[in-house]
Design a protein around this motif. Structure first.
Motif, PDB file in Angstrom:
ATOM      1  N   VAL A 191      -2.634   0.269   7.776  1.00  0.00           N
ATOM      2  CA  VAL A 191      -2.381  -0.675   8.868  1.00  0.00           C
ATOM      3  C   VAL A 191      -1.482  -1.808   8.382  1.00  0.00           C
ATOM      4  CG1 VAL A 191      -4.569  -0.133  10.020  1.00  0.00           C
ATOM      5  CG2 VAL A 191      -4.480  -2.019   8.381  1.00  0.00           C
ATOM      6  N   GLU A 192      -0.854  -2.485   9.334  1.00  0.00           N
ATOM      7  CA  GLU A 192       0.003  -3.622   9.006  1.00  0.00           C
ATOM      8  C   GLU A 192      -0.805  -4.891   8.770  1.00  0.00           C
ATOM      9  OE1 GLU A 192       3.996  -2.784  11.536  1.00  0.00           O
ATOM     10  OE2 GLU A 192       2.155  -3.126  12.687  1.00  0.00           O
ATOM     11  N   ASP A 193      -1.864  -5.083   9.555  1.00  0.00           N
ATOM     12  CA  ASP A 193      -2.660  -6.310   9.506  1.00  0.00           C
ATOM     13  C   ASP A 193      -4.131  -5.910   9.398  1.00  0.00           C
ATOM     14  OD1 ASP A 193      -4.185  -8.604  10.153  1.00  0.00           O
ATOM     15  OD2 ASP A 193      -2.657  -9.353  11.529  1.00  0.00           O
ATOM     16  N   LEU A 194      -4.673  -6.010   8.198  1.00  0.00           N
ATOM     17  CA  LEU A 194      -6.043  -5.546   7.959  1.00  0.00           C
ATOM     18  C   LEU A 194      -7.060  -6.336   8.766  1.00  0.00           C
ATOM     19  CD1 LEU A 194      -7.790  -3.520   6.403  1.00  0.00           C
ATOM     20  CD2 LEU A 194      -7.947  -5.206   4.556  1.00  0.00           C
ATOM     21  N   ASP A 195      -6.914  -7.647   8.830  1.00  0.00           N
ATOM     22  CA  ASP A 195      -7.875  -8.456   9.574  1.00  0.00           C
ATOM     23  C   ASP A 195      -7.889  -8.082  11.058  1.00  0.00           C
ATOM     24  OD1 ASP A 195      -8.750  -9.872   7.318  1.00  0.00           O
ATOM     25  OD2 ASP A 195      -7.196 -11.401   7.568  1.00  0.00           O
ATOM     26  N   TYR A 231      -1.264  -2.190   2.433  1.00  0.00           N
ATOM     27  CA  TYR A 231      -0.563  -2.169   1.151  1.00  0.00           C
ATOM     28  C   TYR A 231       0.260  -3.443   0.978  1.00  0.00           C
ATOM     29  CZ  TYR A 231      -1.692   2.623  -0.106  1.00  0.00           C
ATOM     30  OH  TYR A 231      -2.359   3.758  -0.487  1.00  0.00           O
ATOM     31  N   GLN A 232       0.052  -4.108  -0.164  1.00  0.00           N
ATOM     32  CA  GLN A 232       0.930  -5.212  -0.549  1.00  0.00           C
ATOM     33  C   GLN A 232       2.060  -4.676  -1.428  1.00  0.00           C
ATOM     34  OE1 GLN A 232      -2.682  -5.900  -1.279  1.00  0.00           O
ATOM     35  NE2 GLN A 232      -2.796  -6.650   0.812  1.00  0.00           N
ATOM     36  N   ASN A 233       1.743  -3.665  -2.255  1.00  0.00           N
ATOM     37  CA  ASN A 233       2.744  -3.057  -3.130  1.00  0.00           C
ATOM     38  C   ASN A 233       2.351  -1.607  -3.383  1.00  0.00           C
ATOM     39  OD1 ASN A 233       5.150  -3.564  -4.866  1.00  0.00           O
ATOM     40  ND2 ASN A 233       3.765  -2.771  -6.422  1.00  0.00           N
ATOM     41  N   PRO A 234       3.259  -0.667  -3.332  1.00  0.00           N
ATOM     42  CA  PRO A 234       4.534  -0.810  -2.640  1.00  0.00           C
ATOM     43  C   PRO A 234       4.286  -1.018  -1.146  1.00  0.00           C
ATOM     44  CG  PRO A 234       4.192   1.486  -3.301  1.00  0.00           C
ATOM     45  CD  PRO A 234       3.046   0.695  -3.841  1.00  0.00           C
ATOM     46  N   ALA A 235       5.227  -1.643  -0.500  1.00  0.00           N
ATOM     47  CA  ALA A 235       5.077  -1.927   0.927  1.00  0.00           C
ATOM     48  C   ALA A 235       4.894  -0.636   1.711  1.00  0.00           C
ATOM     49  CB  ALA A 235       6.307  -2.680   1.437  1.00  0.00           C
ATOM     50  N   ALA A 236       4.108  -0.724   2.758  1.00  0.00           N
ATOM     51  CA  ALA A 236       3.919   0.434   3.642  1.00  0.00           C
ATOM     52  C   ALA A 236       5.259   0.812   4.251  1.00  0.00           C
ATOM     53  CB  ALA A 236       2.917   0.100   4.739  1.00  0.00           C
ATOM     54  N   ILE A 237       5.444   2.104   4.468  1.00  0.00           N
ATOM     55  CA  ILE A 237       6.690   2.567   5.072  1.00  0.00           C
ATOM     56  C   ILE A 237       6.379   3.254   6.391  1.00  0.00           C
ATOM     57  CG2 ILE A 237       7.909   2.810   2.887  1.00  0.00           C
ATOM     58  CD1 ILE A 237       7.400   5.828   3.087  1.00  0.00           C
ATOM     59  N   GLY A 238       7.345   3.304   7.224  1.00  0.00           N
ATOM     60  CA  GLY A 238       7.219   3.963   8.514  1.00  0.00           C
ATOM     61  C   GLY A 238       8.471   3.706   9.297  1.00  0.00           C
ATOM     62  N   ASP A 239       8.567   4.392  10.396  1.00  0.00           N
ATOM     63  CA  ASP A 239       9.769   4.225  11.210  1.00  0.00           C
ATOM     64  C   ASP A 239       9.651   3.047  12.166  1.00  0.00           C
ATOM     65  OD1 ASP A 239       8.027   5.136  13.139  1.00  0.00           O
ATOM     66  OD2 ASP A 239       9.065   7.015  13.487  1.00  0.00           O
ATOM     67  N   GLY A 240       8.496   2.368  12.156  1.00  0.00           N
ATOM     68  CA  GLY A 240       8.308   1.230  13.038  1.00  0.00           C
ATOM     69  C   GLY A 240       7.995   1.625  14.469  1.00  0.00           C
ATOM     70  N   ALA A 241       7.945   2.901  14.757  1.00  0.00           N
ATOM     71  CA  ALA A 241       7.661   3.359  16.119  1.00  0.00           C
ATOM     72  C   ALA A 241       6.155   3.478  16.295  1.00  0.00           C
ATOM     73  CB  ALA A 241       8.335   4.699  16.385  1.00  0.00           C
ATOM     74  N   PRO A 244      -4.341  -1.031  16.904  1.00  0.00           N
ATOM     75  CA  PRO A 244      -3.482  -1.697  15.924  1.00  0.00           C
ATOM     76  C   PRO A 244      -2.645  -0.700  15.131  1.00  0.00           C
ATOM     77  CG  PRO A 244      -5.802  -1.802  15.265  1.00  0.00           C
ATOM     78  CD  PRO A 244      -5.760  -1.219  16.641  1.00  0.00           C
ATOM     79  N   SER A 245      -1.445  -1.118  14.789  1.00  0.00           N
ATOM     80  CA  SER A 245      -0.491  -0.301  14.015  1.00  0.00           C
ATOM     81  C   SER A 245      -0.194   1.039  14.676  1.00  0.00           C
ATOM     82  CB  SER A 245      -0.993  -0.094  12.578  1.00  0.00           C
ATOM     83  OG  SER A 245      -1.099  -1.317  11.902  1.00  0.00           O
ATOM     84  N   GLY A 246      -0.366   1.119  16.005  1.00  0.00           N
ATOM     85  CA  GLY A 246      -0.050   2.330  16.736  1.00  0.00           C
ATOM     86  C   GLY A 246      -1.100   3.422  16.664  1.00  0.00           C
TER      87      GLY A 246
END
Length: 146
Positions: A13-17, A71-81, A134-136
């Protein structure tokens, strides 16, 4: 050697909280939170320099679990969709049985839940719907009515 159980489903997820708040409102309980990093993490997931925070969520009966990871490192990846349709390849959805589907939707909407279609009736047995969290993440909800 036999399979013992399915332990959990992991979701990045982008925002855990925000994700924890969403699944807590659904009715899941936080079993624990932890920082994950170090050689074991790098080896287990096949990435270098892993640093993430996870929250383990469990259903009230204790049998179903979701591991939410940011993930703080490496950053999560995705197409943003975050609005891929339900027929997209890969992990499709997570389904939950609920007592009141309309109440559940109403409680999750302020936390960003959006119905994908509409609440549908399957014969006189279930009310069903898909919603995006959240996060789609796609959730399916089922209320047994008969």
């Amino acid at each position: 050697m036999t399979l013992q159980r399915m332990d959990n489903v992991g979701i990045v997820v982008e925002d855990l909280d925000a994700a924890v708040a969403f699944f807590a409102e659904l009715g899941m309980e936080v079993e624990g939170r932890a920082q994950i990093e170090g050689l074991f993490a790098d080896q287990a997931v096949g990435l270098d320099g892993v640093r993430s925070e996870i929250a383990m969520m469990r259903t009230p009966d204790g049998h179903g679990k979701l591991e939410l990871a940011q993930y703080q490192n490496p950053a999560a990846i995705g197409d943003g969709a975050h609005n891929s349709p339900p027929n997209t390849l890969g992990l499709h959805r997570v389904m939950f049985a609920v007592d009141d589907i309309h109440d559940t939707i109403a409680r999750l909407r302020p936390l960003g839940a959006e119905l994908i279609g509409e609440v549908a009736r399957y014969e006189d047995i279930y009310l069903l719907c898909y919603l995006r969290g959240p996060s789609g993440i796609i959730l399916a909800l089922a209320e047994q009515i008969g």
